[in-house]
Enzyme design. Structure first.
Site, PDB file in Angstrom:
ATOM      1  N   HIS A  88     -24.287 -38.696  19.011  1.00  0.00           N
ATOM      2  CA  HIS A  88     -22.916 -38.395  18.653  1.00  0.00           C
ATOM      3  C   HIS A  88     -22.840 -37.386  17.510  1.00  0.00           C
ATOM      4  O   HIS A  88     -21.846 -36.659  17.394  1.00  0.00           O
ATOM      5  CB  HIS A  88     -22.170 -39.681  18.306  1.00  0.00           C
TER       6      HIS A  88
ATOM      7  N   HIS B  81     -29.467 -44.801  27.722  1.00  0.00           N
ATOM      8  CA  HIS B  81     -28.656 -45.997  27.907  1.00  0.00           C
ATOM      9  C   HIS B  81     -29.494 -47.197  28.346  1.00  0.00           C
ATOM     10  O   HIS B  81     -28.978 -48.314  28.404  1.00  0.00           O
ATOM     11  CB  HIS B  81     -27.565 -45.738  28.951  1.00  0.00           C
TER      12      HIS B  81
END
Length: 333
Positions: A72, A199
């Site tokens: 991010h 993930h």
């Protein structure tokens, strides 16, 4: 299980100049170097590693938290530590962005590492470099591959809530939208499919997968007893109303191990997030579907591409430069 390249840790390409905007570009080779702290903070890697080892041993979820922070950070202004900045009277940070609020954790761990570095090498190691090293170590500590981390990033003096809301991928993305966000960072479709493989150690909040559980899951899954059992469990975790902060692993087979089972769930149509499942199920997935299958079949290939793509993403820097923050939450006075 495939073995990662040998790490120098006891416990455990040439870069192309590609300017994306006036303030964001891929780092030049003479900007980031493997020996950036050789003279000024020679123990930086050992310090970060030791703190990450303790943190992941205490709670394996810390690995995913740090990896997500790094992702991010790099998608807004480059890998410059902007995601770590708190709101002040004169600065609006990125923590309240749609993809960040109630999602990002690991800030206290970053603080612990920063305090250790400041004790050893005051004012030398940037928060951006700290986060990049810690993300690599996080992956290694849960079974993933090793890669060398070029260093020399500066911490930005700005943040952008607007860019965070624009460029950070969200769980409900279509494949076209997801791909465009990676391309905007100079990352290819191959990079995208490999990086989303992170993930495999991630958790998702109910609010981010409710629509899929009560919508597209049955359409993409095989519909057999295992799929039905999985769906029933997800509905218990994530009711149609309420329980927004309940969580479920995105890889429900080996949630604390960095491996390729995440891709198997996509092939079976059981990806937890719409944005993930789209890479295999979308009619537009001409490039992505074969890559999902490749990484599901060959973990060595996944590890190699993930490592290469992490280096490539990590080399996105803020061309405006910056400083070395003494506290990762605030600009230096």
């Amino acid at each position: 299980m495939a073995r990662a390249p040998k790490s120098p840790y006891p416990c455990l390409a040439l870069m192309t100049i590609l300017c994306l905007s006036s303030s964001l570009c891929i780092a030049q080779m003479d900007l980031l170097t493997l020996e950036y702290y050789k003279e000024t903070c020679p123990n930086v890697l050992e310090i970060v590693r030791a703190e990450m080892e303790c943190a992941v041993l205490a709670n394996p979820r810390n690995a995913a938290s740090i990896l997500r922070l790094h992702f991010h950070d790099c998608f807004v202004q480059g890998c410059d530590g902007s995601v770590l900045l708190d709101d002040t009277y004169t600065l609006k940070g990125e923590k309240e962005a749609k993809a960040n609020v109630n999602s990002l954790t690991g800030f206290e761990l970053v603080d612990r590492i920063k305090n250790k570095l400041e004790s050893e090498c005051p004012g030398v190691v940037s928060c951006a470099d700290l986060l990049t090293i810690a993300a690599r170590d996080a992956v290694i500590l849960v079974g993933g591959p090793y890669w060398d981390v070029p260093l020399g990033r500066k911490d930005s003096k700005t943040a952008s809530l607007e860019l965070a809301n624009t460029y950070i991928p969200t769980p409900d993305e279509s494949l076209l939208s997801l791909s465009s966000k990676f391309v905007s960072q100079g990352l290819s479709v191959t990079d995208m499919v490999a990086l989303v493989g992170g993930h495999t150690i991630g958790m998702a909040r109910c609010v981010n997968f409710r629509d899929r559980v009560y919508g597209g899951f049955q359409e993409t899954s095989e519909g057999g007893p295992i799929s039905e059992s999985r769906l029933a469990h997800l509905k218990e975790v994530c009711p149609a109303e309420g329980g927004d902060d309940n969580t479920s692993p995105m890889d429900y087979v080996t949630p604390s191990l960095f491996d390729n089972s995440f891709y198997h769930s996509l092939i079976e149509g059981e990806g937890l997030l719409n944005s993930d499942q789209e890479m295999h199920s979308s009619l537009l997935g001409i490039e992505t579907k074969p890559l999902v299958r490749k990484y599901a079949e060959d973990m060595v290939a996944f590890f190699k591409q993930f490592s290469d793509s992490m280096v490539k993403m990590g080399n996105i820097t803020n061309a405006e430069g910056g400083e070395v923050r003494k506290n990762c939450h605030f600009l230096n006075i």
